[in-house]
Design an enzyme around this catalytic site. Sequence first.
Site, short mmCIF file in Angstrom:
data_model
loop_
_atom_site.label_atom_id
_atom_site.label_comp_id
_atom_site.label_asym_id
_atom_site.label_seq_id
_atom_site.Cartn_x
_atom_site.Cartn_y
_atom_site.Cartn_z
N HIS A 1 -10.52 -4.08 -3.76
CA HIS A 1 -9.22 -4.31 -3.18
C HIS A 1 -9.40 -4.59 -1.75
O HIS A 1 -10.04 -4.33 -1.03
CB HIS A 1 -8.45 -2.97 -3.29
CG HIS A 1 -8.80 -1.72 -2.49
ND1 HIS A 1 -9.84 -0.90 -3.22
CD2 HIS A 1 -8.52 -1.29 -1.37
CE1 HIS A 1 -10.15 0.29 -2.35
NE2 HIS A 1 -9.51 0.35 -1.40
N LEU A 2 -8.41 -5.73 -1.52
CA LEU A 2 -8.45 -6.52 -0.25
C LEU A 2 -7.20 -5.96 0.52
O LEU A 2 -6.19 -6.04 0.21
CB LEU A 2 -8.42 -8.06 -0.53
CG LEU A 2 -8.23 -8.87 0.92
CD1 LEU A 2 -9.58 -8.96 1.58
CD2 LEU A 2 -7.77 -10.37 0.24
N HIS A 3 -7.37 -5.61 1.79
CA HIS A 3 -6.26 -4.91 2.43
C HIS A 3 -5.80 -6.24 3.35
O HIS A 3 -6.43 -7.12 3.83
CB HIS A 3 -6.88 -3.88 3.63
CG HIS A 3 -7.33 -2.52 2.99
ND1 HIS A 3 -6.31 -1.80 2.94
CD2 HIS A 3 -8.36 -2.09 2.50
CE1 HIS A 3 -7.04 -0.63 2.06
NE2 HIS A 3 -8.07 -0.97 2.23
N ASP B 1 0.79 -1.17 -0.12
CA ASP B 1 0.05 0.05 0.01
C ASP B 1 0.85 1.29 0.27
O ASP B 1 2.00 1.16 0.83
CB ASP B 1 -0.96 0.00 1.15
CG ASP B 1 -1.96 1.04 1.16
OD1 ASP B 1 -1.55 2.32 1.16
OD2 ASP B 1 -3.18 0.69 1.27
#
Length: 184
Positions: free
Chosen positions: A145-147, A77
């Site tokens: 989006h996958l954190h 990120d």
Amino acid sequence: MACLPEGMSKRKRLYTAGLAGLGLIILVSIYKCGFRSASISGPEDCFFCDFANHRPSSRGPNPNLEVETEEYVIFKDKFPAARHHYLAIPKEHLESFSVLNRSHLGLVQRMELGMKELFKSKNVDPNEAIIGFHIPPFISVKHLHLHGIYPASDMNVLNKINFFSSFWFKKSEDAIQDLESREL
């Protein structure tokens, strides 16, 4: 007017301060979503699509990909909430978790597994990581989006609230359970 016992007064002040803080965070999140999403309308001008599909981006150099499959990529990120903060994004443009149906279950499961495998390769126990999706309107980019975040102890108070399992953030296991109950 009768005075409240000291403990009750302190509890009331803490509760009020907590609610005020939560309200402020929600307002800031909505403001940020509206501000950022105005420039992103579809796959042709989505910088996450550029990253995932190796296209040049007007927003600067694409990030280094930690993982790449035929379906998704994972990268660090740009504004990490903790020492390890990664995003898994599909190569196909999907606006958010809200547009998914049961047919996307496999993709979400594979993205989650890829994130967990990446954490293992970094000597991080994936069960200790925060893995999940923000739910609209609390999204910063209109591309699913996958954190993946670890350790939570690195996070400041605002990030802990931002990534707290709630109506604005869904942990991956809850997201998978939700998708299993959706129609095709």
